[in-house]
Design an enzyme around this catalytic site. Structure first.
Site, PDB file in Angstrom:
ATOM      1  N   HIS A  50     -32.116 -23.308  11.787  1.00  0.00           N
ATOM      2  CA  HIS A  50     -30.751 -22.811  11.729  1.00  0.00           C
ATOM      3  C   HIS A  50     -29.865 -24.031  12.003  1.00  0.00           C
ATOM      4  O   HIS A  50     -30.328 -24.996  12.642  1.00  0.00           O
ATOM      5  CB  HIS A  50     -30.499 -21.743  12.793  1.00  0.00           C
ATOM      6  CG  HIS A  50     -31.229 -20.462  12.510  1.00  0.00           C
ATOM      7  ND1 HIS A  50     -32.275 -20.022  13.269  1.00  0.00           N
ATOM      8  CD2 HIS A  50     -31.061 -19.551  11.526  1.00  0.00           C
ATOM      9  CE1 HIS A  50     -32.720 -18.882  12.766  1.00  0.00           C
ATOM     10  NE2 HIS A  50     -32.017 -18.573  11.708  1.00  0.00           N
ATOM     11  N   ASP A  53     -29.943 -25.018  15.490  1.00  0.00           N
ATOM     12  CA  ASP A  53     -31.222 -25.528  16.021  1.00  0.00           C
ATOM     13  C   ASP A  53     -31.187 -27.058  15.987  1.00  0.00           C
ATOM     14  O   ASP A  53     -31.937 -27.723  16.708  1.00  0.00           O
ATOM     15  CB  ASP A  53     -32.413 -25.079  15.157  1.00  0.00           C
ATOM     16  CG  ASP A  53     -32.691 -23.585  15.255  1.00  0.00           C
ATOM     17  OD1 ASP A  53     -32.519 -23.024  16.346  1.00  0.00           O
ATOM     18  OD2 ASP A  53     -33.080 -22.995  14.226  1.00  0.00           O
TER      19      ASP A  53
HETATM   20  C1  XUL Z   1     -33.807 -12.245  10.595  1.00  0.00           C
HETATM   21  C2  XUL Z   1     -34.533 -13.351  10.044  1.00  0.00           C
HETATM   22  C3  XUL Z   1     -33.937 -14.698  10.276  1.00  0.00           C
HETATM   23  C4  XUL Z   1     -33.922 -15.551   9.073  1.00  0.00           C
HETATM   24  C5  XUL Z   1     -33.312 -16.902   9.222  1.00  0.00           C
HETATM   25  O1  XUL Z   1     -34.464 -11.051  10.536  1.00  0.00           O
HETATM   26  O2  XUL Z   1     -35.586 -13.179   9.483  1.00  0.00           O
HETATM   27  O3  XUL Z   1     -34.663 -15.366  11.273  1.00  0.00           O
HETATM   28  O4  XUL Z   1     -35.233 -15.748   8.672  1.00  0.00           O
HETATM   29  O5  XUL Z   1     -31.991 -16.865   9.488  1.00  0.00           O
END
Ligand code: XUL
Ligand code: MN
Length: 344
Positions: A50, A53
């Site tokens: 992310h 992160d």
């Molecule tokens: C939410 C999910 C997130 C995405 C990345 O359910 O899967 O972790 O994968 O933003």
């Protein structure tokens, strides 16, 4: 059929201290550098991020760029690459009622600016892929927002990102609910429909998460087939899910081995990975897990994938075709079950 190698990835959030909405952490927080090192040791090739992160969302660009370079260097030291960066658009107070589909123009502006910055960060860390999980692009009640306008807003938002970085690839990761009651783009089909309305459909594709498809009452391998038919399966989040509950992010194959087998089968039959795609696991350790064994879910998911790959590749294609032609699906059923039980 090719027998290519697969490259595995996971995010730092997949190694976590076990806090849930009902209780505090139960394991030590692990420093990022240790997570990276360990992922490499257990056979992973890349890391998913992310934006925050990598560096706090509030950091100025000079700091953000420097930090992203440092993270890239750390990855390189362990022979790892970044697979994608995803803007975390669901935690800020400005995205309480959605980011892209918020009724408030200032909130939508924030979401767009943050997403553009995420594209820039992705470039610094060495990938042109960003993943959009439209977490709050939906409603708790129907009258709160305009469902048609939501599609227009999402299209405009994606167009703005495509303009911002002419080389970027945008992967939508759809989920039908949680945290919202109803998401506007609940399945991969919804997102791919929207992709064709954008200014450059060739750069808009999908990442499919097994649990999200199951939450929509669909089979993950069929969802993958749909995206593959459009040439748009650019990422996966393999995991498992025990029916219509909260998003469980269980280890791959933990609930339904046959469902996992079919995901590996469709990926392998379509040579997923030969175009740089990676096999991501979005799995969470059970809260009961102790510190010293808190990577087990990642090790197991990879192991199950590779074992199922052997099973997939051992299926007698001629026999399968014959059973299809004879329409003897009972025999086909048992053949696959025997394969999974290791009898055949
Ligand atoms: C939410 C999910 C997130 C995405 C990345 O359910 O899967 O972790 O994968 O933003
Ligand atoms: Mn996911």
């Amino acid at each position: 059929m090719s027998h290519h190698e697969y490259r595995f990835t996971a995010g730092p959030w997949n190694i976590h201290s076990g806090a849930d909405p009902f209780g505090p952490p139960v394991r030590q927080e692990i420093p990022f550098a240790d997570k990276i090192k360990r992922l490499h040791e257990i056979g992973y090739h890349g890391v998913q991020f992310h934006d925050d992160d990598i560096v706090e969302a509030e950091a100025d660009w000079t700091t953000a760029e420097r930090t992203a370079r440092e993270v890239k260097k750390l990855l390189e030291e362990h022979g790892l690459v970044a697979e994608f960066v995803a803007p975390r658009l669901w935690e800020d107070p400005r995205t309480i009622d959605g980011a892209v589909t918020s009724n408030d123009p200032d909130c939508r502006r924030y979401a767009l600016d943050r997403s553009k910055r995420c594209l820039d960060l992705a470039r610094v860390i060495g990938t042109n892929k960003i993943v959009l999980w439209p977490a709050r692009e939906g409603t708790y009640l129907r009258e709160a927002k305009d469902a048609k306008l939501a599609v227009e807003r999402m299209t405009e938002y994606i167009n703005a990102l495509l303009d911002h970085d002419p080389e970027c690839l945008i992967l939508g990761e759809m989920k039908p609910n949680e945290p919202m009651d109803q998401a506007y783009f609940p399945t991969v089909g919804h997102f791919i429909g929207l992709a064709y309305r954008t200014k450059d459909p060739d750069r808009v594709g999908a990442l499919i998460e097994s649990a999200h498809a199951i939450l929509a009452g669909l089979d993950p391998s069929d969802e993958m087939g749909y995206a593959l038919a459009h040439g748009k399966l650019w990422g996966v989040h393999l995991n498992d899910q025990n029916g219509l509950k909260f998003d469980e992010d269980k280890s791959f194959g933990s609930v339904d081995l046959r469902r996992a087998f079919n995901q590996v089968r469709i990926l392998d039959e379509n040579e997923y990975g030969t175009n740089g795609e990676m096999v991501g696991f979005d799995v969470k350790a059970l809260r009961t897990q102790k510190d010293e064994v808190c990577y087990r879910h990642l090790e197991n998911s990879r192991r199950t994938f590779l074992r199922l790959l052997e099973v997939v590749r051992s299926v007698d294609a001629g026999r399968l075709e014959r059973l299809r032609a004879e329409r003897d699906y009972e025999a086909l059923d048992q053949y696959i079950l025997d394969k999974l039980m290791g009898i055949e």
